[in-house]
Enzyme design. Structure first.
Site, short mmCIF file in Angstrom:
data_model
loop_
_atom_site.label_atom_id
_atom_site.label_comp_id
_atom_site.label_asym_id
_atom_site.label_seq_id
_atom_site.Cartn_x
_atom_site.Cartn_y
_atom_site.Cartn_z
N SER A 106 0.83 -1.21 0.00
CA SER A 106 0.00 0.00 0.00
C SER A 106 0.86 1.25 0.00
O SER A 106 0.57 2.23 -0.70
CB SER A 106 -0.92 0.01 1.22
OG SER A 106 -1.63 1.23 1.32
N TRP A 116 2.20 1.65 -3.42
CA TRP A 116 1.15 2.11 -4.34
C TRP A 116 1.05 3.63 -4.30
O TRP A 116 0.84 4.27 -5.33
CB TRP A 116 -0.19 1.49 -3.94
CG TRP A 116 -1.33 1.92 -4.81
CD1 TRP A 116 -1.76 1.33 -5.96
CD2 TRP A 116 -2.20 3.05 -4.61
NE1 TRP A 116 -2.83 2.01 -6.48
CE2 TRP A 116 -3.12 3.08 -5.67
CE3 TRP A 116 -2.27 4.04 -3.63
CZ2 TRP A 116 -4.10 4.05 -5.78
CZ3 TRP A 116 -3.25 5.01 -3.73
CH2 TRP A 116 -4.15 5.01 -4.80
N HIS A 117 1.22 4.20 -3.12
CA HIS A 117 1.10 5.65 -3.00
C HIS A 117 2.29 6.38 -3.62
O HIS A 117 2.12 7.50 -4.10
CB HIS A 117 0.98 6.04 -1.52
CG HIS A 117 -0.39 5.81 -0.96
ND1 HIS A 117 -0.79 4.59 -0.45
CD2 HIS A 117 -1.47 6.63 -0.85
CE1 HIS A 117 -2.04 4.68 -0.03
NE2 HIS A 117 -2.48 5.90 -0.26
N GLY A 118 3.44 5.79 -3.61
CA GLY A 118 4.58 6.51 -4.18
C GLY A 118 5.83 5.65 -4.21
O GLY A 118 6.03 4.78 -3.36
N PHE A 174 -0.68 10.21 -7.27
CA PHE A 174 -0.59 8.77 -7.04
C PHE A 174 -1.25 7.98 -8.15
O PHE A 174 -1.12 6.79 -8.23
CB PHE A 174 -1.23 8.40 -5.69
CG PHE A 174 -0.64 9.15 -4.53
CD1 PHE A 174 0.73 9.36 -4.46
CD2 PHE A 174 -1.44 9.67 -3.55
CE1 PHE A 174 1.28 10.06 -3.41
CE2 PHE A 174 -0.90 10.36 -2.48
CZ PHE A 174 0.46 10.56 -2.40
#
Length: 482
Positions: free
Chosen positions: A314, A317-319, A482
């Site tokens: 997770s 996924w954001h960065g 994102f």
């Protein structure tokens, strides 16, 4: 074309008029065209990438359902590799090169000059979720390409969610949508409320937060403590504002999207927080990663490992940065420690005679949870690990040096902060309604007087107190990157 820009308002008005004036059989094609106009507004070549992903997954799902060559799993793997492979190339390849260079002791590594397509993380996950649902028999492969393409490219949610769920969206697009004034008014009010939340609260806090993070050495520990707390509210009001606007636009068009927030900062545990924050992403990871890993069906240790894996992914996924990975792992660790200490804490409360609904227990758990989440946001917002560590040190040194003598006016005028605070309180009141299972907006559209009165207040407030206009470098929504 940001949701808060004049071009978008003109675009939205044209879409609504055209959508409801056209014959019902033409609505889907018109909506698809509007989706691509909106998405290609940012960069026309992005539309090609979106179309290729749509075409590939459309035929892959049909091949899975028909078991072409008796290779059902092959088509699933091909589509997942293609979809997530493109996401990896655009979002993570340079990060991989830089990480290899860092491990080799080099300051910089080879990089590709790639522009990250807006919304790629969101529509990629929507596509993968759809293909998995077809593979598992939860959804038949969509034969109508126009309807499927409209799902993938749906303009209200393509840039920053909620992440599309084909099981929910595709049945809706198959039905004709007629103009219903009450539903359109409800969607419009939610859209304008989201705009007020963004432009009055989130962007005002963003000015202060951005100023502090641009030169962290210049501020005391006490001021930094205020800044990190304000960032917790900035990112929430910013992202929930986008979700309100996206769901409002979808409602005006006759579609119902997944609610993305349910008063997360009123949670009493980190586990509860993640059931109420970015709900579409949390649900996606639970269904397509956590459960396939085994969920909580194995040993306790295996469950903890699964939680940490999900939150590490997770974070990525954001960065593409180590700061995001640490942010994700911190939230995973919070949950693991919460589960480990749960029996001990329950026994302690029982011995002390403190019930589950005791007001002091509720307040303590709520504030402690907010503190943990706020601490993790430091890594989420920081430009580097060293900057995050520096800020944490500054805050911890309060116990040695005190809060420092700096005024908050070094970051933002107090008058603006007061206005922002008043509107933030209104947002908190809204969250209290949401936590009780209600939403305040439907009641205001029952009569025209209430609707126009509230709309006039919202519009005037945005005009008077919103952060916009000449000289202001408007910030996109936080989750756009994102």
């Amino acid at each position: 074309m940001s949701f808060t820009s004049l071009p978008f308002l003109l675009f939205l008005a044209a879409v609504l008029i055209g959508y409801y004036l056209l014959p019902k059989q033409s609505q889907k094609l018109f909506l698809l065209a509007a989706n691509y106009v909106f998405y290609m507004w940012w960069k026309p070549s992005f539309g090609v990438l979106l179309l290729l992903g749509t075409v590939f997954s459309y035929f892959a799902a049909l091949a899975i359902q028909k078991q072409v060559w008796h290779k059902k799993r092959l088509w699933l793997i091909l589509d997942v590799v293609y979809t997530l492979g493109l996401l990896f190339v655009f979002k993570y390849l340079n990060f991989l090169f830089q990480s290899i260079a860092w491990l080799a002791g080099q300051e910089t590594g080879f990089t590709l000059n790639l522009i990250l397509p807006v919304g790629i993380s969101f529509f990629s996950f929507g596509i993968v979720g759809y293909v998995f649902d077809v593979y598992r028999g939860k959804l038949p492969a969509e034969k109508n390409f126009i309807e499927y393409a409209a799902f993938v490219s749906f303009f209200p949610s393509i840039l920053a969610g909620p992440i599309g769920c084909a099981r929910d969206f595709l049945p809706q697009i198959k039905k004709p949508h007629t103009f219903e004034s009450e539903r359109v008014k409800k969607g419009l009010m939610r859209f304008v409320w989201g705009a007020a939340k963004k432009m009055i609260v989130a962007d005002t806090l963003g000015i202060m937060v951005n100023k502090a993070y641009s030169s962290p050495e210049g501020y005391s520990g006490g001021l930094w403590l205020i800044v990190v707390i304000f960032y917790s509210f900035q990112i929430y009001f910013d992202f929930s504002a986008y979700s309100d606007m996206a769901l409002g636009v979808a409602d005006m068009l006759g579609f119902k999207l997944t609610e993305n927030f349910r008063a997360p900062y009123l949670s009493r545990s980190v586990k509860s927080f993640w059931k109420k924050w970015h709900i579409s992403l949390t649900s996606w990871f639970r269904e397509y990663l956590y459960f396939p890993l085994g969920g909580s069906r194995g040993t306790r240790l295996r469950t903890y490992v699964n939680i940490l894996i999900v939150f590490a992914v997770s974070g990525l996924w954001h960065g593409a940065a180590f700061t995001f990975i640490i942010w994700g792992l911190l939230n995973g660790l919070y949950q693991v420690m919460g589960q480990i200490t749960l029996p001990l804490r329950a026994k302690l409360y029982e011995r002390l005679g403190i019930s589950e609904r005791n007001i002091f227990r509720v307040l303590f758990q709520g504030l402690f949870t907010f503190g943990l989440i706020t601490a993790s946001w430091i890594f989420f917002r920081a430009d580097s690990l060293s900057q995050a560590v520096f800020i944490i040190k500054r805050i911890l040194l309060i116990f040695v040096r005190g809060v420092g003598g700096q005024s908050i006016e070094s970051l933002i005028p107090v008058s603006k902060l007061i206005i922002c605070g008043v509107w933030a309180l209104l947002c908190i009141v809204e969250d209290c309604f949401i936590a009780s299972g209600k939403r305040p907006w439907p009641g205001f559209v029952k009569t025209n007087y209430a609707f126009y009165f509230v709309m006039a207040i919202l519009a005037a407030s945005i005009f008077l107190f919103g952060v916009y206009g000449q000289g202001f470098n408007a910030q996109d929504f936080v989750y756009f990157k994102f």
